[in-house]
Design a protein around this motif. Structure first.
Motif, PDB file in Angstrom:
ATOM      1  N   TYR A 298      11.622 -39.706  16.408  1.00 38.99           N
ATOM      2  CA  TYR A 298      10.680 -39.930  15.305  1.00 38.99           C
ATOM      3  C   TYR A 298       9.447 -39.040  15.439  1.00 38.99           C
ATOM      4  O   TYR A 298       9.129 -38.505  16.501  1.00 38.99           O
ATOM      5  N   GLY A 299       8.739 -38.926  14.331  1.00 45.41           N
ATOM      6  CA  GLY A 299       7.450 -38.260  14.313  1.00 45.41           C
ATOM      7  C   GLY A 299       6.435 -39.134  13.607  1.00 45.41           C
ATOM      8  O   GLY A 299       6.798 -40.011  12.819  1.00 45.41           O
ATOM      9  N   ALA A 300       5.173 -38.904  13.885  1.00 45.60           N
ATOM     10  CA  ALA A 300       4.095 -39.657  13.229  1.00 45.60           C
ATOM     11  C   ALA A 300       2.868 -38.774  13.136  1.00 45.60           C
ATOM     12  O   ALA A 300       2.509 -38.088  14.098  1.00 45.60           O
ATOM     13  N   THR A 301       2.233 -38.801  11.965  1.00 43.21           N
ATOM     14  CA  THR A 301       0.955 -38.104  11.814  1.00 43.21           C
ATOM     15  C   THR A 301      -0.117 -39.102  11.412  1.00 43.21           C
ATOM     16  O   THR A 301       0.151 -40.039  10.651  1.00 43.21           O
ATOM     17  N   ILE A 302      -1.322 -38.912  11.949  1.00 44.63           N
ATOM     18  CA  ILE A 302      -2.478 -39.705  11.550  1.00 44.63           C
ATOM     19  C   ILE A 302      -3.660 -38.775  11.341  1.00 44.63           C
ATOM     20  O   ILE A 302      -3.652 -37.627  11.800  1.00 44.63           O
ATOM     21  N   SER A 303      -4.678 -39.275  10.639  1.00 45.56           N
ATOM     22  CA  SER A 303      -5.890 -38.496  10.397  1.00 45.56           C
ATOM     23  C   SER A 303      -7.034 -39.463  10.106  1.00 45.56           C
ATOM     24  O   SER A 303      -6.857 -40.387   9.305  1.00 45.56           O
TER      25      SER A 303
ATOM     26  N   ILE B  82      -0.515 -35.606  15.790  1.00 49.07           N
ATOM     27  CA  ILE B  82       0.887 -35.209  15.691  1.00 49.07           C
ATOM     28  C   ILE B  82       1.623 -35.713  16.934  1.00 49.07           C
ATOM     29  O   ILE B  82       1.482 -35.148  18.021  1.00 49.07           O
ATOM     30  N   CYS B  83       2.369 -36.779  16.772  1.00 45.90           N
ATOM     31  CA  CYS B  83       3.113 -37.356  17.895  1.00 45.90           C
ATOM     32  C   CYS B  83       4.589 -37.499  17.537  1.00 45.90           C
ATOM     33  O   CYS B  83       4.941 -37.644  16.366  1.00 45.90           O
ATOM     34  N   THR B  84       5.440 -37.458  18.554  1.00 38.55           N
ATOM     35  CA  THR B  84       6.873 -37.679  18.369  1.00 38.55           C
ATOM     36  C   THR B  84       7.380 -38.596  19.480  1.00 38.55           C
ATOM     37  O   THR B  84       6.602 -39.075  20.308  1.00 38.55           O
ATOM     38  N   HIS B  85       8.692 -38.784  19.495  1.00 39.75           N
ATOM     39  CA  HIS B  85       9.315 -39.567  20.566  1.00 39.75           C
ATOM     40  C   HIS B  85       9.069 -38.938  21.928  1.00 39.75           C
ATOM     41  O   HIS B  85       9.238 -39.596  22.953  1.00 39.75           O
ATOM     42  N   GLN B  86       8.664 -37.677  21.962  1.00 40.28           N
ATOM     43  CA  GLN B  86       8.361 -37.006  23.221  1.00 40.28           C
ATOM     44  C   GLN B  86       6.892 -37.112  23.603  1.00 40.28           C
ATOM     45  O   GLN B  86       6.496 -36.640  24.666  1.00 40.28           O
ATOM     46  N   GLY B  87       6.081 -37.736  22.744  1.00 38.37           N
ATOM     47  CA  GLY B  87       4.656 -37.864  23.013  1.00 38.37           C
ATOM     48  C   GLY B  87       3.824 -36.980  22.099  1.00 38.37           C
ATOM     49  O   GLY B  87       4.335 -36.408  21.128  1.00 38.37           O
ATOM     50  N   PRO B  88       2.532 -36.844  22.395  1.00 39.07           N
ATOM     51  CA  PRO B  88       1.668 -35.985  21.579  1.00 39.07           C
ATOM     52  C   PRO B  88       2.120 -34.530  21.644  1.00 39.07           C
ATOM     53  O   PRO B  88       2.699 -34.084  22.638  1.00 39.07           O
ATOM     54  N   ILE B  89       1.854 -33.787  20.590  1.00 42.25           N
ATOM     55  CA  ILE B  89       2.221 -32.382  20.552  1.00 42.25           C
ATOM     56  C   ILE B  89       1.602 -31.648  21.739  1.00 42.25           C
ATOM     57  O   ILE B  89       0.425 -31.850  22.066  1.00 42.25           O
ATOM     58  N   PRO B  90       2.353 -30.819  22.442  1.00 43.27           N
ATOM     59  CA  PRO B  90       1.788 -30.094  23.594  1.00 43.27           C
ATOM     60  C   PRO B  90       0.685 -29.122  23.173  1.00 43.27           C
ATOM     61  O   PRO B  90       0.723 -28.542  22.077  1.00 43.27           O
ATOM     62  N   GLU B  91      -0.263 -28.927  24.055  1.00 46.39           N
ATOM     63  CA  GLU B  91      -1.346 -27.993  23.765  1.00 46.39           C
ATOM     64  C   GLU B  91      -0.810 -26.593  23.477  1.00 46.39           C
ATOM     65  O   GLU B  91      -1.298 -25.901  22.577  1.00 46.39           O
ATOM     66  N   GLY B  92       0.189 -26.175  24.242  1.00 44.95           N
ATOM     67  CA  GLY B  92       0.749 -24.838  24.059  1.00 44.95           C
ATOM     68  C   GLY B  92       1.345 -24.637  22.681  1.00 44.95           C
ATOM     69  O   GLY B  92       1.293 -23.526  22.126  1.00 44.95           O
ATOM     70  N   GLU B  93       1.902 -25.702  22.105  1.00 43.51           N
ATOM     71  CA  GLU B  93       2.473 -25.621  20.762  1.00 43.51           C
ATOM     72  C   GLU B  93       1.377 -25.373  19.726  1.00 43.51           C
ATOM     73  O   GLU B  93       1.550 -24.613  18.770  1.00 43.51           O
ATOM     74  N   VAL B  94       0.237 -26.032  19.923  1.00 43.64           N
ATOM     75  CA  VAL B  94      -0.905 -25.827  19.023  1.00 43.64           C
ATOM     76  C   VAL B  94      -1.394 -24.386  19.116  1.00 43.64           C
ATOM     77  O   VAL B  94      -1.642 -23.723  18.098  1.00 43.64           O
ATOM     78  N   VAL B  95      -1.520 -23.879  20.337  1.00 46.90           N
ATOM     79  CA  VAL B  95      -2.002 -22.506  20.538  1.00 46.90           C
ATOM     80  C   VAL B  95      -1.052 -21.500  19.901  1.00 46.90           C
ATOM     81  O   VAL B  95      -1.481 -20.576  19.194  1.00 46.90           O
ATOM     82  N   ARG B  96       0.248 -21.671  20.112  1.00 47.14           N
ATOM     83  CA  ARG B  96       1.222 -20.726  19.558  1.00 47.14           C
ATOM     84  C   ARG B  96       1.184 -20.721  18.029  1.00 47.14           C
ATOM     85  O   ARG B  96       1.281 -19.669  17.391  1.00 47.14           O
ATOM     86  N   PHE B  97       1.013 -21.903  17.432  1.00 49.61           N
ATOM     87  CA  PHE B  97       0.952 -21.977  15.978  1.00 49.61           C
ATOM     88  C   PHE B  97      -0.293 -21.269  15.449  1.00 49.61           C
ATOM     89  O   PHE B  97      -0.223 -20.524  14.462  1.00 49.61           O
TER      90      PHE B  97
END
Length: 398
Positions: free
Chosen positions: A68-73, A83-98
């Motif tokens: 699953y995924g979930a977004t809040i604001s 931005i969270c999923t079944h794996q936990g919060p989005i990794p910092e590296g993913e934010v940087v790459r985007f």
């Protein structure tokens, strides 16, 4: 680039006065290979309670073993909460790459923070195999970036209240039309709206052939099999809306019960102890949320901070009758300063939120009342961050 630089760049982006709409986020998603097509979603819209409904849904998806995924604001402490999923919060590296990718794009129009964050969320969901997402809208519905979702299975419209009036048409009817504009043809709608807001939603749903489920304690689809985990009578409505959405999605009662009893949503009727004094942190930031909060409490010593774009006059008028004393503080960048707040009610102003809390606790220790910190989710997040630094509050995630 490091993570904090990436987050600061995201927050600096705006649509530069361009009209609201989906063109910008769709352009981003197109360049990303349309990740929004990879998963189904519950679209959660409304004035208040959206984040709590998402918390209940996410807990249920987790209980079902669903990717699953979930977004809040907004977030409270860290951008990754958005931005969270079944794996936990989005990794910092993913934010940087985007962000590094986004900086290289030659887009026709300036793209706003929320457009970018939505595109990032959808790309991340697709990359980790999310099958079902609970997606919280930002402002409104029809023209909100989250309305780029192609496969919405249930639309939840929590309520229609007095917030973002200047953006959404200047009246409750205008707000309802904007939020109700996200109703999809044939897709079930669950709502706790009342009065004018409900009338507008009912008309739009009928026009689009969308089955409408209006909150009613007598309706089995809204039954609560367990006491929900989040505090406050107003959370019962949020839990009932989540329960109805989960039933419409086909989840069983055991999953429902686990989700409702396991949800976590910090900064909403959050109790903690500071210098042996009970403190309630609540991010109520508009009149309907403040009215619901005040119904939960007797008397309190108030720490208040808010933003000029909010109806802080009505919020304060609602809080003051139960406030034994008042302190103002600076909620975050762009928040109200002493001169504006002191026009509403005379009270001490503290630049630093923890100083305001300490001062309020001193008064509370004299009469045994609790301290209430409210007016802005940004203020609550700042207070939690400061308390966490003193090891007086638990981190939201390790």
């Amino acid at each position: 680039m490091v993570y904090q630089e990436a987050v600061e760049w995201l927050f600096a982006q705006s649509r530069a006065g361009a009209p609201r709409g989906l063109a910008r986020v769709r352009a981003l998603l197109q360049r990303l290979g349309q990740p929004e097509a990879a998963f189904s979603a519950v679209h959660v819209i409304g004035t208040n309670g959206k984040g709590s409904v998402v918390a209940y849904l996410a807990a249920a998806f987790r209980a079902a073993g669903e990717p699953y995924g979930a977004t809040i604001s907004p977030h409270l402490l860290d951008f990754r909460e958005r931005i969270c999923t079944h794996q936990g919060p989005i990794p910092e590296g993913e934010v940087v790459r985007f962000v590094e990718w986004a900086q290289q794009q030659q887009l026709q129009e300036p793209v706003a923070f929320f457009d970018l964050t939505t595109a990032l969320a959808f790309r991340h969901f697709a990359s980790v195999g999310v099958r079902m997402a609970a997606v919280e809208a930002g402002v409104g519905g029809a023209l909100d970036a989250t309305n780029a979702l192609p496969d919405v299975r249930v639309t939840v419209i929590t309520n229609i209240g007095e917030d973002h009036l200047e953006t959404l048409g200047g009246s409750l009817e205008g707000v309802a039309k904007d939020k109700g504009g996200a109703i999809r043809p044939g897709v079930p709608v669950v709502t706790g709206a009342e009065g004018v807001g409900l009338a507008v939603i009912r008309a739009i749903a009928a026009e689009r052939g969308a089955p409408l489920y209006v909150l009613s304690e007598g309706s089995p689809i809204f039954d609560l099999p367990v006491q929900p985990s989040l505090r406050g009578r107003f959370q019962l409505q949020n839990a009932r809306l989540a329960a109805a959405a989960l039933r419409l999605l086909g989840y069983g009662e055991p999953v429902l019960s686990t989700g409702l009893s396991a949800a976590v949503h910090p900064g909403r009727m959050q109790y903690l102890t500071y210098q042996n004094t009970p403190v309630v942190l609540d991010g109520a930031h508009n009149p309907p949320a403040v009215r619901a909060l005040v119904e939960e409490l007797e008397e309190f010593h108030l720490v208040f901070g808010a933003f000029p774009r909010k109806d802080y006059h009505t919020m304060l008028q609602t809080l003051l009758p139960k406030a034994r004393s008042v302190r103002y503080t600076y909620a975050a960048r762009g928040a109200l300063r002493a001169e504006e707040l002191l026009q509403e009610y005379p009270a001490p102003y503290f630049e630093h939120p923890l100083e305001a809390l300490h001062h309020a606790v001193g008064a509370a220790q004299q009469d045994g009342a609790l301290v209430l910190v409210t007016g802005s989710l940004y203020l609550v997040g700042q207070m939690l961050r400061l308390l966490q630094a003193q090891h007086l509050a638990s981190p939201l995630f390790e």
